[in-house]
Design an enzyme around this catalytic site. Structure first.
Site, short mmCIF file in Angstrom:
data_model
loop_
_atom_site.label_atom_id
_atom_site.label_comp_id
_atom_site.label_asym_id
_atom_site.label_seq_id
_atom_site.Cartn_x
_atom_site.Cartn_y
_atom_site.Cartn_z
N ASP A 24 0.87 -1.18 0.00
CA ASP A 24 0.00 0.00 0.00
C ASP A 24 0.91 1.22 0.00
O ASP A 24 2.11 1.11 0.28
CB ASP A 24 -0.90 -0.01 1.25
N SER A 25 0.32 2.36 -0.27
CA SER A 25 1.09 3.61 -0.18
C SER A 25 1.53 3.87 1.27
O SER A 25 2.47 4.62 1.50
CB SER A 25 0.24 4.76 -0.67
N TYR A 46 -0.42 8.56 -2.40
CA TYR A 46 -0.47 8.25 -3.82
C TYR A 46 -1.70 8.93 -4.47
O TYR A 46 -1.67 9.28 -5.63
CB TYR A 46 -0.61 6.73 -4.05
N GLY A 47 -2.75 9.04 -3.66
CA GLY A 47 -4.05 9.44 -4.22
C GLY A 47 -4.11 10.83 -4.80
O GLY A 47 -5.06 11.18 -5.50
N CYS A 95 -3.77 -0.96 -2.07
CA CYS A 95 -4.02 0.48 -2.25
C CYS A 95 -5.02 0.66 -3.39
O CYS A 95 -4.80 0.17 -4.50
CB CYS A 95 -2.70 1.16 -2.58
N GLU A 144 -5.28 9.44 9.25
CA GLU A 144 -3.88 9.36 9.72
C GLU A 144 -3.72 10.09 11.05
O GLU A 144 -2.93 9.70 11.90
CB GLU A 144 -2.94 10.01 8.69
N CYS A 148 -11.14 3.39 -0.49
CA CYS A 148 -9.82 3.87 -0.07
C CYS A 148 -9.47 3.15 1.23
O CYS A 148 -10.35 2.91 2.06
CB CYS A 148 -9.87 5.38 0.17
N THR A 149 -8.19 2.82 1.36
CA THR A 149 -7.75 2.07 2.55
C THR A 149 -8.14 2.75 3.86
O THR A 149 -8.38 2.10 4.86
CB THR A 149 -6.21 1.97 2.54
N HIS A 150 -8.18 4.09 3.85
CA HIS A 150 -8.38 4.83 5.09
C HIS A 150 -9.84 5.00 5.49
O HIS A 150 -10.14 5.31 6.64
CB HIS A 150 -7.75 6.21 4.97
N1 DGL Z 1 -3.82 3.94 0.08
C1 DGL Z 1 -4.47 5.02 -0.63
C2 DGL Z 1 -5.72 4.47 -1.33
O1 DGL Z 1 -6.28 3.46 -0.92
C3 DGL Z 1 -4.86 6.13 0.29
C4 DGL Z 1 -3.70 6.96 0.77
C5 DGL Z 1 -2.97 7.63 -0.36
O2 DGL Z 1 -3.51 8.55 -0.99
O3 DGL Z 1 -1.86 7.21 -0.63
O4 DGL Z 1 -6.16 5.05 -2.28
#
Ligand code: DGL
Length: 294
Positions: free
Chosen positions: A35-36, A67-68, A98, A177, A209-211
């Site tokens: 993941d990022s 990354y997003g 991710c 975060e 999204c992971t978060h």
């Molecule tokens: N892991 C990214 C996603 O699931 C979220 C965090 C990022 O933007 O890197 O899109």
């Protein structure tokens, strides 16, 4: 694997030698997850529940997060390097945890990798289609994910006539975060982003999204009880299990051994990691994948 596989060639771990096998060694090899950052640990959590005998190598590219907000080209380059790091540690399957990387880089990874690869998009699309009765769903994610429209394509591939309302919600990432997941600030941001989805007749919302699963309570309050919130991590773990079973690669047993790598060990990462994983990870090592180090 092509000669241009820079992620593989250049991947190196700082401070110690890579101790995994260099090439996938069948069922005993670990599953690689990247993941990022540490949000992908939600997928690891689901994998560990479903496949407790599997060893996992996790890479979080915290040095280059987020990354997003980046271009598809940059995210793809990062994803290729991340996957190369995992392949160099002998994984038998790469799980792209991710959503942003899965949205833009999955095809390229599938072309380049000698091991099977799966992302979060198709499992998530299946799960949200299964959850809707109204045939009308919402999708939220980072700008990269929503901009790539990969979820729309995957949902329509499952069921062509589903109506989809997609919205980028980039500020949910730093809120998660920061641990501000269920307070007045999170609620104000959620109201602003999700206003346009209220009263639109959707009955399922994909947390793309992971978060975002960390903000589920606040998202649920804003959208009301008639909207099912769909987290793709369980569906992704199920897809990983299916791929391994199909190829005869499920671990036969033994004590699983997990390895955790982050490209930056920022202060406080342990508590955030525990939030996503549901428990403290073991020792976390700093890794440098091509381009992410100093
Ligand atoms: N892991 C990214 C996603 O699931 C979220 C965090 C990022 O933007 O890197 O899109």
């Amino acid at each position: 694997m092509g000669a241009d596989w820079n992620g593989f060639e250049d991947s190196r771990v700082q401070g110690f030698e890579a101790d995994g096998p260099r090439h996938a060694e069948g069922p005993a090899a670990p599953i690689g997850v990247f993941d990022s950052g540490i949000g992908g640990l939600t997928v690891v959590r689901a994998l560990r529940r479903l496949l407790p005998r599997e060893s996992i190598v996790y890479l979080g590219d915290t040095a280059r997060l987020p990354y997003g907000t980046k271009s598809a080209e940059t995210i793809s380059r990062y994803a290729v390097e991340d996957a190369g790091f995992l392949v160099a540690r002998g994984v038998k399957l790469v799980v792209v945890a991710c959503h942003s990387a899965s949205s833009v880089a999955l095809d390229e990874l599938a072309r380049r990798l000698d091991v099977p690869v799966t992302g979060v998009i198709r499992p998530g699309a299946r799960a949200v289609v299964a959850a809707t009765r109204a045939n009308r769903v919402g999708v939220i994610g980072t700008r990269a994910t929503i901009g790539a429209a990969a979820y729309e394509r995957a949902i329509r591939a499952e069921r062509p006539n589903v109506e989809i309302l997609a919205r980028p919600c980039p500020l949910f990432v730093p809120l998660a975060e920061e641990g501000w997941t269920d307070d007045a600030v999170a609620e104000a941001v959620a109201r602003r982003y999700l206003e346009g989805l209220r009263g639109e007749g959707i009955d399922a919302l994909l947390l793309g999204c992971t978060h975002f699963p960390l903000l589920a309570p606040v998202i649920g309050r804003v959208l009301g009880p008639g909207v099912a919130l769909v987290d793709s991590s369980e569906a992704t773990a199920a897809e990983a299990a299916r791929l391994l079973e199909e190829r005869g690669l499920l671990s036969a047993g033994g004590q699983p051994r997990h390895r955790w790598y982050l490209t930056d060990l920022h202060p406080g990462f342990e508590s955030v990691a525990a939030l996503f994983l549901g428990e403290q990870p073991g020792e976390v090592l700093r890794a440098s994948v091509a381009g992410s180090g100093e």
